[in-house]
Design a protein around this motif. Sequence first.
Motif, short mmCIF file in Angstrom:
data_model
loop_
_atom_site.label_atom_id
_atom_site.label_comp_id
_atom_site.label_asym_id
_atom_site.label_seq_id
_atom_site.Cartn_x
_atom_site.Cartn_y
_atom_site.Cartn_z
N ILE A 1 0.81 -1.21 0.00
CA ILE A 1 0.00 0.00 0.00
C ILE A 1 0.85 1.27 0.00
CG2 ILE A 1 -0.30 0.27 2.51
CD1 ILE A 1 -3.33 0.76 1.88
N VAL A 2 2.05 1.23 0.60
CA VAL A 2 2.90 2.43 0.61
C VAL A 2 3.50 2.66 -0.77
CG1 VAL A 2 4.97 3.48 1.60
CG2 VAL A 2 3.36 2.29 3.08
N SER B 1 0.65 3.81 -3.06
CA SER B 1 0.25 5.17 -2.72
C SER B 1 1.28 6.18 -3.21
CB SER B 1 0.06 5.31 -1.21
OG SER B 1 -0.33 6.62 -0.87
N THR C 1 0.19 -5.45 3.94
CA THR C 1 -1.05 -4.75 3.61
C THR C 1 -2.25 -5.68 3.63
OG1 THR C 1 0.18 -3.22 2.19
CG2 THR C 1 -2.20 -3.33 1.87
N ALA D 1 -5.46 -0.99 -1.78
CA ALA D 1 -4.23 -1.11 -2.56
C ALA D 1 -4.55 -1.40 -4.02
CB ALA D 1 -3.34 -2.20 -1.97
N CYS E 1 10.23 0.83 -1.30
CA CYS E 1 9.08 0.59 -0.43
C CYS E 1 8.90 -0.91 -0.26
CB CYS E 1 7.82 1.21 -1.02
SG CYS E 1 7.82 3.00 -1.17
N ALA F 1 0.78 2.33 9.09
CA ALA F 1 1.17 2.64 7.71
C ALA F 1 0.00 2.52 6.75
CB ALA F 1 2.32 1.73 7.28
N ALA F 2 -0.84 1.49 6.90
CA ALA F 2 -1.96 1.35 5.98
C ALA F 2 -2.95 2.50 6.16
CB ALA F 2 -2.65 0.01 6.21
N SER G 1 -1.48 5.68 4.66
CA SER G 1 -0.79 5.47 3.38
C SER G 1 -0.92 6.65 2.43
CB SER G 1 -1.28 4.19 2.72
OG SER G 1 -2.69 4.19 2.59
N GLY H 1 2.36 8.40 1.18
CA GLY H 1 2.66 8.39 -0.24
C GLY H 1 3.04 9.76 -0.75
#
Length: 402
Positions: free
Chosen positions: A15-16, A19, A47, A155, A203, A382-383, A386, A390
């Motif tokens: 997802i990072v 993003s 993720t 994602a 990432c 983080a999710a 994101s 990003g």
Amino acid sequence: MRAYDGDVLVVGGGIVGLSTAYAITRAAPGTRVVVLEKEAGPARHQTGRNSGVIHSGIYYRPGSFKARFAVRGAAEMVKFCAEHDLPHAVTGKLIVATERAELPRLHALVQRGRENGIPVRELGPAQIAEREPHVRGLGAIHVGTTGVCDFGAVARTLARLAEDAGASVRYGAEVRVISRRESGVAVRTAAGEVLRGRVLVNCAGLYSDTVARLAGDDPGMRIIPFRGEYFTLDPARAELVRGLVYPVPDPAFPFLGVHLTRGVDGSVHLGPNAVPALAREGYTRGAVRPGELAGAVGWPGAWRMAGRHWRYGAGEIRRSLSKAAFTEAVRRLLPEVSAEDLIPAPAGVRAQAVLRDGTLVDDFLFAESPRMVHVLNAPSPAATASLPIGREVARRALAGLG
């Protein structure tokens, strides 16, 4: 040297990474972005293997990346899910003290929440019962901005939006070699394909330190994988939990303890506990990769971490090996549960950055070098965060193009 295959090469399709690709296409239309993901699809690791909680940001040190990104990211994630018709709900959550010794930490969380701009409400036992009739506690706080969603679906949507804007997302493209030149960066994949770009963004999550070293950079940390083990509450007993219920966390550790999470599909997850994994993708006890294990054992920080936190770790391992012990942790919040109500569920693995001195890195960790941007630690939330993460990584990558 042939023309670049992309302006920015992003290693990692979680997802990072997705993003970041999405943010670059929005901030600088026309910038050519190539995402390289080793799996056959997006979000196959951290993720896609979490409890789906949109975190409020209440736990995090004011002013930290985690606090700023989570508070902003939670609101943006809810809006993003609504705009793209993705499953989500803003449920709120309870953080419950079950022992008197936890009450001072609970009150400290109230203050921290207010410092981070998060509305919180203190509850007594009767008010806990109004919201969660089967949960027992001496006191609690209600955090109204917490929710749940399907981060895998998020994602996939980010990948589609990035591709619609001109990005290329390549699956089955594991990066094995990175070569840096004054004019740019070249990578070779496991399939032998060579791609060239002007800037590389790392990432890679569970392999972020490995990718940094491939690029010739010393990350100053190692990823030590921790397996998060879950159970699902028997569907016949799912009515015992209405929303999200968490214990009061120990501030010395970046883990939130065994909690109760009703997901967007109505199922109730219990967990996770956190135990050292014997492989970076060690989703089962039997998953062992000797080379990765040797790398973890050979890192001085791993031994220093273990020496400092062995008592906490012993409790986590006990819950991993004993369903009765895991049930005991759940029963602190939900006394009516029995071991027979717990059904094993798929585990996740957390990519925990550990410094040489044994410090568990408790915030996002970025590093930059010529033509490189590394995201070395992207812990929970983080999710949730994101979208702003990003944008932050995209800003750094675009600056490297200048």
